[in-house]
Design a protein around this motif. Structure first.
Motif, PDB file in Angstrom:
ATOM      1  N   ARG A   1     -72.098  23.943  54.744  1.00  0.00           N
ATOM      2  CA  ARG A   1     -71.413  24.802  55.753  1.00  0.00           C
ATOM      3  C   ARG A   1     -70.076  24.014  56.100  1.00  0.00           C
ATOM      4  NH1 ARG A   1     -66.784  27.077  55.050  1.00  0.00           N
ATOM      5  NH2 ARG A   1     -65.778  27.393  56.469  1.00  0.00           N
ATOM      6  N   MET A   2     -71.085  22.788  56.789  1.00  0.00           N
ATOM      7  CA  MET A   2     -69.985  21.243  57.295  1.00  0.00           C
ATOM      8  C   MET A   2     -69.069  21.127  55.897  1.00  0.00           C
ATOM      9  SD  MET A   2     -70.822  18.789  60.407  1.00  0.00           S
ATOM     10  CE  MET A   2     -71.794  20.355  61.039  1.00  0.00           C
ATOM     11  N   GLN A   3     -69.881  20.438  55.177  1.00  0.00           N
ATOM     12  CA  GLN A   3     -69.051  20.384  53.816  1.00  0.00           C
ATOM     13  C   GLN A   3     -67.722  20.904  53.194  1.00  0.00           C
ATOM     14  OE1 GLN A   3     -68.720  16.937  53.930  1.00  0.00           O
ATOM     15  NE2 GLN A   3     -70.648  15.433  53.093  1.00  0.00           N
ATOM     16  N   ALA A   4     -68.241  22.430  53.530  1.00  0.00           N
ATOM     17  CA  ALA A   4     -67.315  22.968  52.233  1.00  0.00           C
ATOM     18  C   ALA A   4     -66.375  23.484  53.379  1.00  0.00           C
ATOM     19  CB  ALA A   4     -67.752  24.418  52.288  1.00  0.00           C
ATOM     20  N   ARG A   5     -65.979  23.328  54.477  1.00  0.00           N
ATOM     21  CA  ARG A   5     -65.363  23.731  55.424  1.00  0.00           C
ATOM     22  C   ARG A   5     -63.851  22.238  55.371  1.00  0.00           C
ATOM     23  NH1 ARG A   5     -63.370  20.882  60.627  1.00  0.00           N
ATOM     24  NH2 ARG A   5     -62.215  22.858  61.924  1.00  0.00           N
ATOM     25  N   LYS A   6     -64.176  21.172  55.495  1.00  0.00           N
ATOM     26  CA  LYS A   6     -64.394  19.995  55.324  1.00  0.00           C
ATOM     27  C   LYS A   6     -63.422  20.061  54.280  1.00  0.00           C
ATOM     28  CE  LYS A   6     -65.394  17.001  52.426  1.00  0.00           C
ATOM     29  NZ  LYS A   6     -66.227  16.167  51.430  1.00  0.00           N
ATOM     30  N   SER A   7     -63.792  20.698  53.073  1.00  0.00           N
ATOM     31  CA  SER A   7     -63.175  20.901  51.709  1.00  0.00           C
ATOM     32  C   SER A   7     -62.169  21.645  52.032  1.00  0.00           C
ATOM     33  CB  SER A   7     -63.648  21.148  50.321  1.00  0.00           C
ATOM     34  OG  SER A   7     -65.120  20.179  50.954  1.00  0.00           O
TER      35      SER A   7
END
Ligand code: FAD
Ligand code: NAI
Length: 463
Positions: free
Chosen positions: A84-90
């Motif tokens: 989720r953290m990486q998805a938010r970054k994207s």
């Protein structure tokens, strides 16, 4: 299809896209060539923006784990959802890059999708189609510096781009280079649970930062768990299924040893990017470090061809590239665009942040300039105490004879925002006393800036 323009910018990073927008605002017919699938360059896609998204998320995670209890906020067990953290970054990156697309449409800047090559002054080839233009601006940016013996494979050995994409937290991350990227991304993965060892060739971290600040900064990072191996040279890397074995030896000579890591981040600087641009054929001169050589007005040796941003000399910073983009567009429109290189702030977005503008104490000593120093610790600032963020200090350097501000260095909470006041003051030629006599709201972190300015004349009030 339009094939003739007033200005063709090659590269849609902060230098290129800002130059294109400003030139369009000034009435020019502008195209911007970008080969990446999205606009915004290194900064928006794989640099400033995704790194700040992960710095924010990891800081929030770390605060939830270690910081909230002290405030009396009890949250039970905290766990990490890295996907989720990486998805938010994207999502953050996507919103920003789409924002530039919107700005291009709004300002009628044409995006020429593909690889740009300078054919000659007035001609740019984009994947086989030649466009004509009055002016060319090269804004092709930079790429990571390679290191012999340490081959980047994007999985075990990564540059910043790979370090922003990891889908599991490494047990042990070895970082080569104690510069801005190494410390920002090292901090991200440390906060998320990795053991982090930073290997640095020099015997100090963040070269270029005021050394008193760098020493205090290193101490704080070490308390957060980052391990430093300074004065150490990496001579090779062997990758296996389970990790990487790095061969290291003391920079000044001595016995070789190895460091075992799951992932290695190579972050030893960036080099100008001019691959496939056809500069040699077009007769555009580079300097000894492969940067496009320009004069004070961004002109190359070939009339009609200009260059800005990371691909030319100067600090490799997004705001420097942007300001050059604006200044070049204004010059091409007959105005007096200008960049004041003496007042370009630099910020490291760790916790606490490090921010500086102007000269360091070492630079003033080397230049033989007599100066006064004023310092104020955040420990004595009411707001910092209320926040529970008392690490660090503000340091202001002013001319001994005139009191004119020469440099300012801040290690502390939100230092990157605090430094703007001092950059503005320097731009206006202010003295330390001017800052000290400006009314600062209470209780704010900015009061530490005022107190440091007062301390220049030995009259700080709260210490
Ligand atoms: P770039 O942003 O590199 O853009 C150049 C563009 O040109 C690229 O999109 C590339 O695809 C394109 N291009 C190249 N050649 C061609 C060609 N022949 N044809 C078509 N397109 C081409 N700076 C800060 O100020 N603050 C930060 O917090 C910060 N964080 C960073 C974090 C990381 C991990 C990294 C790597 C960098 C960071 N930087 C930061 C530095 C910042 O990203 C750069 O200074 C900035 O992007 C430079 O802008 P530019 O326009 O010169 O080039
Ligand atoms: P850097 O120049 O900041 O740091 C590189 C470090 O690697 C230096 O400490 C250097 O001494 C060390 N080094 C060089 N060769 C080495 C070797 N062989 N072995 C071990 N150490 C070695 O470069 P970095 O961190 O890669 O960042 C590149 C640039 O990107 C920065 O200079 C900055 O311009 C930009 N950037 C800016 C950010 C910001 O403004 N917050 C964030 C990230 C990047």
């Amino acid at each position: 299809m339009t094939t003739s323009f007033d200005l063709i910018v090659i590269g849609a990073g902060p230098g290129g896209y800002v130059c294109a927008i400003r030139a369009a605002q000034l009435g020019m017919k502008v195209a911007c060539v970008e080969k990446r699938a999205t606009l915004g360059g290194t900064c928006l896609n794989v640099g400033c923006i995704p790194s700040k998204a992960l710095l924010q998320s990891s800081e929030d995670f770390d605060h939830a784990v270690h910081g909230l209890a002290d405030h009396g906020v009890v949250v039970g067990s905290v766990s990490l959802d890295l996907a989720r953290m990486q998805a938010r970054k994207s999502e953050v990156v996507g919103a920003n890059t789409k924002g530039v697309e919107f700005l291009f449409r709004k300002n009628k800047v044409e995006w020429l999708k593909g690889s740009g090559r300078v054919v000659a002054a007035g001609q740019v080839d984009v994947d086989g189609t030649v466009y004509t233009t009055k002016h060319i601006a090269i804004a092709t940016g930079s790429d990571s510096t390679p290191l012999r013996g340490v081959t980047v494979d994007g999985k075990r050995i990564v540059t910043s781009t790979g370090a922003l994409e990891l889908d599991t937290v490494p047990k042990h991350l070895a970082v080569i280079g104690a510069g801005v990227i190494g410390l920002e991304l090292g901090s991200v993965w440390r906060r998320l649970g990795a053991a982090v060892t930073v290997i640095e060739y020099l015997d100090r971290i963040v070269p270029g930062v005021d050394s008193e600040v760098a020493t205090a900064f290193q101490r704080i990072l070490a308390k957060q768990g980052l391990k430093f191996q300074l004065g150490t040279k990496v001579t090779g890397a062997t990758v296996s299924d389970t990790g990487v074995s790095l061969s290291v030896e003391p920079a000044k000579g001595g016995a070789a040893t190895t460091i075992e890591a799951d992932v290695v981040l190579l972050a030893i600087g960036r080099i100008p990017y001019t691959d496939g641009l056809g500069l040699a054929e077009a007769g555009v001169a580079l300097d000894e470090r492969g940067r496009v050589r320009t004069d004070a007005h961004f002109a190359t040796n070939v009339p009609g061809i200009h260059a800005i941003g990371d691909v030319v000399a100067g600090p490799m910073l997004a705001h420097k590239a942007e300001d050059e983009g604006v200044a070049l567009a204004e010059r091409l429109a007959g105005q007096a665009g200008h960049v004041n290189y003496a007042v370009i702030p630099g910020v490291i977005y760790t916790w606490p942040e490090v921010a500086s503008v102007g000269q360091t104490e070492e630079e003033l000593k080397a230049a033989g300039i007599a100066y006064n120093v004023g310092k104020f610790p955040f420990l004595a600032n009411g707001r910092a105490r209320a926040m529970g963020a008392t690490d660090g200090f503000v340091k202001i350097l002013s001319d001994k004879a005139t009191d004119r501000l020469l440099g300012a260095h801040i290690l502390g909470p939100d230092a990157g925002t605090l430094i703007a006041e001092l950059a503005l003051a320097m731009e206006f030629g202010a003295s330390a006393e001017d800052v000290a006599r400006t009314c600062h709201a209470h209780p704010t972190l900015n009061e530490a800036v005022k107190e440091a300015a007062l301390a220049v004349a030995g009259r700080a009030l709260h210490i």
